[in-house]
Enzyme design. Structure first.
Site, PDB file in Angstrom:
ATOM      1  N   GLY A 212       0.754  -1.057  -0.129  1.00 49.83           N
ATOM      2  CA  GLY A 212       0.127  -0.075   0.076  1.00 49.83           C
ATOM      3  C   GLY A 212       0.916   1.197  -0.123  1.00 49.83           C
ATOM      4  N   GLU A 233       5.862  -2.998   0.769  1.00 55.73           N
ATOM      5  CA  GLU A 233       5.891  -2.790  -0.673  1.00 55.73           C
ATOM      6  C   GLU A 233       5.028  -1.636  -1.107  1.00 55.73           C
ATOM      7  OE1 GLU A 233       3.800  -4.749  -4.637  1.00 55.73           O
ATOM      8  OE2 GLU A 233       5.065  -6.102  -3.545  1.00 55.73           O
ATOM      9  N   CYS A 267       1.767  -0.194  -9.124  1.00 57.53           N
ATOM     10  CA  CYS A 267       2.969   0.486  -8.441  1.00 57.53           C
ATOM     11  C   CYS A 267       4.119   0.652  -9.201  1.00 57.53           C
ATOM     12  CB  CYS A 267       3.175  -0.286  -7.070  1.00 57.53           C
ATOM     13  SG  CYS A 267       3.995  -2.294  -7.603  1.00 57.53           S
ATOM     14  N   GLU A 362       3.741   9.470  -7.483  1.00 54.64           N
ATOM     15  CA  GLU A 362       3.107   8.519  -8.088  1.00 54.64           C
ATOM     16  C   GLU A 362       1.485   8.934  -8.261  1.00 54.64           C
ATOM     17  OE1 GLU A 362       2.619   3.620  -7.596  1.00 54.64           O
ATOM     18  OE2 GLU A 362       2.461   4.988  -6.010  1.00 54.64           O
TER      19      GLU A 362
END
Length: 459
Positions: A212, A233, A267, A362
């Protein structure tokens, strides 16, 4: 506060199911159950292997049902959801192969007189209770990566799926029970943030797996009980450096897929593309021409290339970031507008400011940025300029040059003539800097869930 969790269809907002949330007492009981099972001892390896083999068949038998579930609750286009289920089945088989070859080693004792007359070797033991917090974007395969290593290594596991996409995890847990794993070894916690934090930070936890946001992940790591191992992660702002590449048509099509797959909610989605200055406008326009043809709609539709964003607030955020980039000088070659509350047009931006949010954060949306560079040193410097670092890519027909660029990129993995989104489930998968901690990948997670114990025999 309602103790009911409504799971909604990602595109239409229709309620798919209402689930009862677990309270603090129930979460505490889950931990007690898991700890008790750990103390009682794991099932023999052959039994775990047989259970996992049966589970793989059960998941494969529900391939289309899982695919529809992923598309409905998570908004992943049905064609991509089917790929996720295939990967999930494969992931179970990876765990089976890994546990069958897992073993300790002999430690030589007679390297000096002090150790003479002794034999030593290591054995592997389950670490204990595993707690996993998962993400929405791959609701089945992420659960496979977090739950199945625990099952394979003999660790009781409690998983908290994303509140928006719990149905795939719940069905997987049902099938694990059907495959023969005794009750309690896999538990699914549906609970609020406060109780989730209590679950994660409890002293009975031995290993914590998190997928997350970096903000939440690093916060929870700071609260873990002493001695708890963890793997985090998080995301990145994945860079791709284009040098020269003969198959430009294939490259351009691949950029669209690698940046727009699952509406960019990945991701390692390609976000920053660096192209020689004299080619930047041309290649960016070619990317835009293909991106403009992508079909956006309900993920369950067979012709949808892009599904919805996970929440309306994400559409709002992406709209704000793109508008900011335009105000700061970015050129919109295609897209740049919302379609509805949960959909945003596939968007290609040329030369946004290096300080814009689309360049530094991101975006987790269907937006890709193309930048012109004067020389490779500049491109590498820009690619390495952020505090996030995950997978990166370089395209070049000059393999020596590509290798040199790859060595200089700050990334946990560099794809040469392939995209940052590439992954197979047995490879190491990890972020550097703020992008993560520890190493993911089914076999690597299994190693983290096992502890070495050395036995030394004298005489």
């Amino acid at each position: 506060m309602s103790n009911l969790l409504q799971v909604k269809q990602a595109y239409t907002g229709e309620v798919l199911k209402e689930l009862k949330m677990h309270d603090g007492n129930q979460v505490d009981q889950m931990l007690t159950t898991a700890q008790t099972l750990h103390h009682q001892g794991a099932l023999p390896v052959y039994e775990r292997v047989n259970i996992l083999r049966k589970l793989a068949d059960l998941v494969a038998n529900e391939h289309e049902q899982f695919s529809q579930l992923i598309a409905n609750e998570g908004g992943k286009p049905i064609r991509d959801a089917r790929v996720e289920v295939t990967r999930a089945v494969g992931g179970i088989h990876i765990a089976i192969a890994e546990i069958q070859t897992s073993q300790g080693t002999e430690i030589p004792m007679d390297l000096s007189a002090a150790g003479s007359g002794r034999k030593a070797f290591t054995i592997l033991e389950p670490i204990g209770v595993v707690v996993a917090v998962s993400a929405f974007n791959h609701p089945l395969n992420l659960a496979i990566h977090q739950v199945i290593p625990a099952v394979a290594t003999g660790c009781p596991v409690i998983i908290k799926p994303a509140a928006l996409t719990p149905l795939s995890t719940l069905r997987l847990a049902e099938l694990i029970l059907e495959a023969g794993l005794p009750a309690g070894w896999v538990q699914v916690a549906l609970t609020n943030r406060e109780n989730s934090e209590k679950l994660v930070t409890d002293s009975r936890v031995a290993f914590f797996s998190f997928i997350g946001s970096s903000k939440v992940g690093w916060y929870l790591k700071s609260k873990l009980a002493p001695g708890v191992r963890c793997a985090l992660e998080h995301g990145g702002v994945a860079p791709l450096i284009f040098d020269q590449y003969a198959d430009e048509e294939g490259f351009v099509s691949g950029v669209v897929k690698a940046s727009m797959y699952h509406s960019g909610q990945v991701c390692v989605s390609v976000q920053r593309v660096y192209v020689p200055q004299n080619r930047a406008s041309e290649l960016a326009q070619k990317i835009a021409d293909i991106a403009a043809k992508q079909v956006v709609g309900d993920a369950v539709n067979e012709d949808s290339d892009l599904g919805p964003l996970i929440l309306p607030k994400e559409t709002d955020r992406i709209e704000s970031w793109v508008n900011e980039a335009v105000e700061q000088g970015a050129q919109v070659l295609t897209g740049g507008k919302r379609i509805n509350d949960v959909s945003y047009e596939p968007t290609v931006l040329l030369n946004p400011s290096k300080k814009s949010k689309v360049s530094t954060h991101e975006i987790f949306g269907p937006v890709v940025c193309v930048y012109g560079y004067q020389n490779i040193d500049e491109a590498i410097s820009e690619a390495n300029s952020l505090d996030v670092s995950f997978q990166a890519a370089v395209f070049s027909d000059d393999i020596s040059k590509a290798m040199d660029i790859a060595k200089r990129l700050e990334a946990s993995a560099v794809m040469i003539n392939d995209y940052t989104t590439f992954r197979v489930d047995w490879m190491p998968f990890a972020g550097r800097k703020h992008s993560g901690y520890g190493i993911g990948g089914i076999g690597y997670s299994m190693k983290d869930m096992l502890e070495h114990k050395m036995l030394v025999v004298k005489g």
